[in-house]
Motif scaffolding. Structure first.
Motif, mmCIF file in Angstrom:
data_model
loop_
_atom_site.group_PDB
_atom_site.id
_atom_site.type_symbol
_atom_site.label_atom_id
_atom_site.label_comp_id
_atom_site.label_asym_id
_atom_site.label_seq_id
_atom_site.Cartn_x
_atom_site.Cartn_y
_atom_site.Cartn_z
ATOM 1 N N ASP A 106 0.911 -1.284 0.024
ATOM 2 C CA ASP A 106 -0.395 -0.217 0.551
ATOM 3 C C ASP A 106 0.763 1.186 0.114
ATOM 4 O OD1 ASP A 106 -2.288 1.422 0.582
ATOM 5 O OD2 ASP A 106 -2.558 1.618 2.779
ATOM 6 N N THR A 107 1.032 2.319 1.210
ATOM 7 C CA THR A 107 1.571 3.071 1.337
ATOM 8 C C THR A 107 3.190 2.962 0.756
ATOM 9 O OG1 THR A 107 2.649 2.282 3.094
ATOM 10 C CG2 THR A 107 0.952 4.185 3.181
ATOM 11 N N GLY A 108 3.611 1.270 1.306
ATOM 12 C CA GLY A 108 4.991 0.492 0.893
ATOM 13 C C GLY A 108 5.839 0.858 2.080
ATOM 14 N N HIS A 109 5.866 1.615 3.177
ATOM 15 C CA HIS A 109 5.899 1.522 4.159
ATOM 16 C C HIS A 109 6.845 -0.180 5.018
ATOM 17 C CE1 HIS A 109 6.392 6.036 5.068
ATOM 18 N NE2 HIS A 109 5.045 6.024 4.231
ATOM 19 N N SER A 110 5.753 -0.960 5.089
ATOM 20 C CA SER A 110 5.989 -2.359 5.432
ATOM 21 C C SER A 110 7.592 -2.781 4.619
ATOM 22 C CB SER A 110 4.658 -3.120 5.820
ATOM 23 O OG SER A 110 3.952 -1.779 6.573
ATOM 24 N N MET A 111 6.572 -3.124 3.795
ATOM 25 C CA MET A 111 7.838 -3.053 2.597
ATOM 26 C C MET A 111 9.250 -2.594 2.812
ATOM 27 S SD MET A 111 8.290 -6.515 0.336
ATOM 28 C CE MET A 111 6.638 -6.794 0.420
ATOM 29 N N ASP A 112 9.171 -1.537 2.601
ATOM 30 C CA ASP A 112 10.606 -0.549 2.589
ATOM 31 C C ASP A 112 11.559 -1.579 3.674
ATOM 32 O OD1 ASP A 112 11.630 1.552 1.527
ATOM 33 O OD2 ASP A 112 11.955 2.049 3.818
ATOM 34 N N PHE A 113 10.617 -1.544 5.401
ATOM 35 C CA PHE A 113 11.025 -1.514 6.801
ATOM 36 C C PHE A 113 12.117 -3.086 5.654
ATOM 37 C CE2 PHE A 113 10.820 -5.383 9.830
ATOM 38 C CZ PHE A 113 12.305 -4.189 10.155
ATOM 39 N N LEU A 114 10.799 -4.106 5.258
ATOM 40 C CA LEU A 114 11.683 -5.743 5.195
ATOM 41 C C LEU A 114 12.308 -5.673 4.115
ATOM 42 C CD1 LEU A 114 10.473 -8.698 5.797
ATOM 43 C CD2 LEU A 114 8.961 -8.221 3.992
ATOM 44 N N LEU A 115 13.126 -4.494 3.017
ATOM 45 C CA LEU A 115 13.786 -4.720 2.285
ATOM 46 C C LEU A 115 14.773 -4.123 3.222
ATOM 47 C CD1 LEU A 115 12.250 -3.803 -1.118
ATOM 48 C CD2 LEU A 115 11.947 -5.450 -0.707
ATOM 49 N N HIS A 116 14.863 -3.467 3.911
ATOM 50 C CA HIS A 116 17.003 -2.501 4.309
ATOM 51 C C HIS A 116 16.883 -4.060 5.066
ATOM 52 C CE1 HIS A 116 15.204 1.204 2.755
ATOM 53 N NE2 HIS A 116 16.664 1.314 2.789
#
Ligand code: 5GP
Ligand code: MG
Ligand code: MG
Length: 176
Positions: free
Chosen positions: A102-112
């Motif tokens: 959605d906003t991408g915040h969760s995935m951004d965290f996970l990818l990092h």
């Protein structure tokens, strides 16, 4: 307040799209080394189970669960693992399988977090890509369906832990 569930994507449409996605994913990893498929709990559990059976190559599977604290609207800074991976991903191809970006915040965290473990490659497969709502530059490599707005449930997706067991996807609204 009572909820109204409006049919949005049928079980048959999901199955058809999953078969296509499986073929796309299989093609893109052909001939490569170990592929680790990561399920982001809880929402992706049904999608994950269906997709991994459509991937035509040897895989390893593992699970993560994210939790956000602080504000209700999650920022990447407020996200932590409530369950981390159990297998090592260094030098391996990694495919993260998520319900919705959605906003991408969760995935951004996970990818990092995953990038710091030096996988050979890192890609994302999401059942639903709400690409127009993005606040972080996250690109979904394999997207099941695109959606602009609305809140959906079913096929693993919940509203307050309800509706995950439905075999289709429904749009949730309040009964007026
Ligand atoms: P993001 O961090 O990308 O904003 O959102 C992450 C999570 O919010 C998704 O993985 C999903 O669990 C939840 N989410 C976002 N949109 C919806 C929706 O329409 N329905 C449900 N059930 N969950 C959603
Ligand atoms: Mg999710
Ligand atoms: Mg949820």
């Amino acid at each position: 307040m009572a909820h109204k569930l409006t049919p949005f994507i049928t079980a048959a449409q999901i199955a058809e799209r999953n078969a296509e996605l499986g073929r796309e994913i299989s093609r893109s990893y052909q001939g490569e080394s170990s592929l680790v498929c990561i399920c982001v709990l809880k929402g992706a559990f049904l999608f994950f189970a269906d997709i991994i059976r459509r991937i035509d190559r040897e895989i390893e599977i593992d699970f993560v669960r994210l939790a956000s604290y602080g504000s209700a609207t999650s920022r990447s800074e407020d996200i932590v693992f409530s369950k981390d991976l159990e297998i090592a991903i260094e030098g391996k191809d990694v495919l993260v399988i998520e319900d919705i970006v959605d906003t991408g915040h969760s995935m951004d965290f996970l990818l990092h977090v995953l990038r710091r473990r030096n996988p050979k490659s890192l890609k994302i497969c999401a059942l639903i890509d709400k690409h127009e709502r993005r606040e972080k530059a996250v690109t979904v490599d394999f997207a099941g369906f695109k959606l602009n707005d609305g809140f959906i449930v079913g096929y693993g997706l919940d509203y307050d832990e309800r509706y995950r067991e439905l075999d289709g996807i429904y749009e949730l609204s309040n009964e007026s």
